[in-house]
Design an enzyme around this catalytic site. Structure first.
Site, short mmCIF file in Angstrom:
data_model
loop_
_atom_site.label_atom_id
_atom_site.label_comp_id
_atom_site.label_asym_id
_atom_site.label_seq_id
_atom_site.Cartn_x
_atom_site.Cartn_y
_atom_site.Cartn_z
N ILE A 77 14.41 -4.77 -11.06
CA ILE A 77 13.21 -3.98 -10.78
C ILE A 77 12.24 -4.16 -11.94
CG2 ILE A 77 12.28 -1.67 -10.38
CD1 ILE A 77 15.09 -0.92 -9.28
N PHE A 78 11.02 -4.61 -11.64
CA PHE A 78 10.03 -4.88 -12.69
C PHE A 78 9.10 -3.68 -12.87
CE2 PHE A 78 5.72 -6.63 -13.76
CZ PHE A 78 6.01 -6.96 -15.08
N GLY A 79 9.02 -3.19 -14.11
CA GLY A 79 8.12 -2.10 -14.44
C GLY A 79 7.03 -2.57 -15.38
N TYR A 80 5.80 -2.16 -15.13
CA TYR A 80 4.67 -2.58 -15.96
C TYR A 80 3.77 -1.41 -16.34
CZ TYR A 80 2.44 -2.26 -11.38
OH TYR A 80 2.00 -1.80 -10.17
N GLY A 81 4.13 -0.19 -15.89
CA GLY A 81 3.41 1.02 -16.25
C GLY A 81 4.35 1.97 -16.97
N SER A 82 4.48 3.19 -16.47
CA SER A 82 5.35 4.17 -17.13
C SER A 82 6.81 3.77 -17.10
CB SER A 82 5.17 5.55 -16.48
OG SER A 82 5.53 5.51 -15.10
N GLU A 157 7.32 6.45 -7.05
CA GLU A 157 6.28 5.43 -6.93
C GLU A 157 5.61 5.38 -5.57
OE1 GLU A 157 5.37 3.82 -9.58
OE2 GLU A 157 6.99 4.54 -10.85
#
Length: 264
Positions: A77-82, A157
């Site tokens: 799972i790619f996260g780019y914010g919080s 999300e």
């Protein structure tokens, strides 16, 4: 401000100053994310955070999500914010890296986590951009972690944030020649919370004025800037840097007194 000291946060560009007292009110937490920052191949978490979101509809069946070829029960799972500093779900491994073909933009409205119905905050989404590159963290979930993570992220999300899922190719910082397929949550222009483009100064003004159940919108901006600083000089985000610069310019005028700070 009665002699209040100014300091430049580690995630800001030169010349950006943020009042120390304001930082204490922006989310009531220190600038540095609590606990260790995910480091390529070293961060392992065995249990999810205690704050569990409310129940909601079931997420899309996990069989439709990208899987690790070596382990059919694993998912990245790619996260780019919080998600880069607060995943809040159990995972087995994490890796810092980037995806190509996308740029990060503060174009999604947030009426729950970082804003309200009357004053929506600004959070990030991904914009398709052939020349773009977005840094973040990929988390690997395995076995029972997969369904639990997807159930949690569906609320955080999708239901509360307005994001859809999309498959992306993630390049680990420590092994860019070994890309991984990952799941990302992306807010498209079709969702009702989408705000779209605006001048960085206008976005900064909105961020300074908003807070939600997860904290002040400014905290979100500064934590993301801190993460980019930790990624090193090769990690660039001109849009994020311009908003941080604008905040540094506006903040002394936006919060001129201790009384104003106490209201944040």
């Amino acid at each position: 401000m009665g002699g209040a000291q100014l300091e430049r946060p580690s995630g800001a560009r030169p010349g950006v100053c943020v009042r120390r007292s304001f930082r204490a009110h922006a989310g009531d937490q220190p600038r540095r994310p609590p606990g260790p920052i995910p480091v390529p191949g070293t961060m392992k978490q065995e249990s999810a955070a205690s704050n569990t979101p409310p129940a909601s509809q079931s997420p899309t069946p996990s069989a439709q999500f990208p899987r690790n070829d070596g382990d059919p029960q694993a998912l990245w799972i790619f996260g780019y914010g919080s998600l880069v500093w607060r995943p809040d779900f159990a995972y087995s491994d994490s890796r810092v890296g980037f995806v190509r073909g996308y740029s990060r933009r503060f174009w999604q409205g947030d009426t729950f986590h970082r804003g309200s119905d009357k004053m929506p905050g600004r959070v990030v989404t991904l914009l398709e951009d052939h020349e773009g590159c977005t840094w973040g963290v990929a988390y690997q979930v395995q076995g029972e972690q997969v369904s639990e993570a997807l159930k949690y992220l569906n609320v955080r999300e999708a239901v509360l944030g307005g994001y859809d899922t999309k498959e992306v190719t993630f390049y680990p910082q420590d092994a860019p020649d070994q890309p991984l397929k990952a799941l990302a949550y992306v807010a498209t222009p079709q969702n009702p919370g989408y705000l779209g483009p605006a001048p960085e100064e206008a976005i900064a003004t909105q961020i300074l004025a908003c807070r939600g159940f997860s904290g002040h919108n400014l905290e979100y901006l500064l934590r993301l800037a801190d993460f980019m600083q930790l990624c090193g000089p090769q990690a660039q985000d001109e849009h994020l840097a311009a908003i941080v610069d604008a905040v540094g310019t506006m903040l002394p005028c936006f919060c001129p007194t201790e009384q104003a700070l106490a209201l944040v």
